[in-house]
Write a protein that holds these residues in place. Structure first.
Motif, PDB file in Angstrom:
ATOM      1  N   LYS A  61       0.829  -1.199   0.000  1.00 56.58           N
ATOM      2  CA  LYS A  61       0.000   0.000   0.000  1.00 56.58           C
ATOM      3  C   LYS A  61       0.868   1.256   0.000  1.00 56.58           C
ATOM      4  N   ARG A  73       1.297   4.227  -3.025  1.00 48.02           N
ATOM      5  CA  ARG A  73       1.090   5.646  -2.768  1.00 48.02           C
ATOM      6  C   ARG A  73       2.336   6.458  -3.099  1.00 48.02           C
ATOM      7  N   GLU A 129      -0.775   5.350   8.166  1.00 43.61           N
ATOM      8  CA  GLU A 129      -0.042   4.957   6.962  1.00 43.61           C
ATOM      9  C   GLU A 129       0.979   5.997   6.521  1.00 43.61           C
TER      10      GLU A 129
END
Length: 405
Positions: free
Chosen positions: A106, A110, A132
């Motif tokens: 993830k 990004r 995150e």
């Protein structure tokens, strides 16, 4: 086929002219992309269309068993890591598929979004979950991608515990650029943070860091917040004596010190006696710096400082108090533009915030004040008759060896 041979090709479905980035990457010429040393010079709109686009990619990364398409030229332009990877010196430079180990999927996606769109919030509705943020920064740093704090501007907002969570993770990863950013956010709201569960949520390294930095509020309030943290973290009891060394205990009254022992003892009384004894020895020492302003990295223990306007506002009792953090021998204060002419003010100095020596008793004009040399740690400016004022932070404290005539 060489790059030059591709220049006259067309996309079979669109019919647009093609400019070749390398032998495998073809981008429609309508996007006004240029070819230069295999680097792409294009608008972010082009990159948006290419992000995670398998059809036009020339390399596939395998992250956590998931295939992620990408473009060598775009990545090479933004990252020295990928530039080296795709050179002829490494096997990855000749491979269509590259396995990236120990990479969070993830976070990697990004980071790719940031590379392709120049915006961290692309396709994420302008928010990035706080938990995150740190994985993303760590991933960007590992792959040598210049992700800056400005790209995640909303980190400055959020609940009161946001700065504390940021600092915990910034020190844990560590992410150096996030550490001062987090501390600044804590300082901006320190009066509220030390009263809430947010302060208690600080990790031990984070707590040590903010105590060493010096929180911009009264020492008694910092001490009370520290005691609250200690009671919430009994598993860190071995660190309590070291934490208390960051508090100037001799500035506190006896009733404050007593909360260390009620309802249960956090440290021994001997520990406090020893700490106080050491502090009293240090309190008799001072530093003499000739002809230089010693007000650099000070604490504001009363009043508030607005760094943007470089101005201060007094506390409810009309005072602003600076803590120089150590004793200095001084004989001069520069008060230029401290308060406008229409306000009266007093200026006093002290070693312990108990006994004050006035150096300006009824000032009404900006001035340079000289006085008999004194050991000073605290400087207090108090406005008379009004609280609705803003005071310039341009203040100097000196030991001058020769006064100008």
């Amino acid at each position: 086929m060489s790059a030059d041979q591709y220049k006259d090709l067309y996309f079979s479905k669109t019919g647009y002219n093609v400019i070749v980035i390398n032998d495998k990457t073809r981008i429609p010429a309508r996007f006004k992309t240029t070819f230069c040393n295999s680097y792409v010079e294009a608008s972010t709109d082009i990159y948006n269309n290419l992000l995670l686009n398998m059809k036009n990619s020339d390399v596939t990364f395998v992250v956590e068993d998931t295939e992620v398409p990408a473009h060598r030229a775009i990545l090479s332009k933004q990252s020295e890591y990928f530039r080296a990877m795709f050179s002829n010196n490494f096997i990855e430079g000749r491979s269509d598929k590259v396995i990236l180990k120990e990479t969070n999927l993830k976070a990697f996606k990004r980071v790719l979004a940031y590379i392709y769109t120049d915006a961290m919030e692309y396709k994420y509705k302008n928010t990035l979950p706080l938990e995150e943020v740190f994985e993303v920064f760590a991933c960007a740093r590992f792959y040598m991608i210049p992700l800056t704090l400005e790209r995640i501007s909303y980190l400055a907002t959020g609940s009161p515990d946001t700065p504390c969570v940021l600092l915990n993770n910034a020190l844990n990863y560590p992410i150096d650029e996030l550490i001062p950013f987090s501390v600044d956010r804590i300082q901006e709201n320190v009066s509220d943070i030390i009263k809430t569960k947010a302060f208690e949520s600080l990790s031990l390294p984070s707590l040590e860091h903010v105590l060493k930095t010096g929180l911009d509020t009264q020492e008694s309030k910092v001490f009370e917040a520290l005691v609250g943290w200690m009671r919430c973290h009994p598993d860190s009891s071995s660190s309590f004596p070291e934490l208390l060394k960051h508090i100037t205990l001799y500035l506190l009254e006896k009733e404050h010190l007593d909360i260390l022992f009620k309802p249960t003892h956090l440290v021994t009384r001997k520990c406090i006696v020893d700490l106080l004894s050491d502090e009293q020895v240090k309190a008799r020492k001072f530093k003499k710096v000739e002809n230089q302003n010693v007000i650099t990295n000070v604490r504001i223990v009363e009043g508030t400082l607005d760094c943007r306007s470089n101005s201060m506002t007094p506390s409810s009792n009309g005072a602003i108090i600076f803590d120089l953090k150590q004793n200095y021998l001084l004989n001069c204060l520069e008060l230029t533009k401290v308060i406008t002419d229409r306000y009266l003010y007093t200026v006093a100095v002290s070693m312990d915030m108990r006994s004050w020596k006035y150096v300006v008793e009824s000032g009404d004009k900006p001035t340079m004040v000289t006085f008999k040399e004194s050991v000073v740690r605290f400087i207090r400016i108090r406005a008379l008759y009004t609280l609705d004022i803003s005071i310039s932070a341009n203040i100097g404290a000196f030991y001058i060896t020769k006064l100008e005539p």
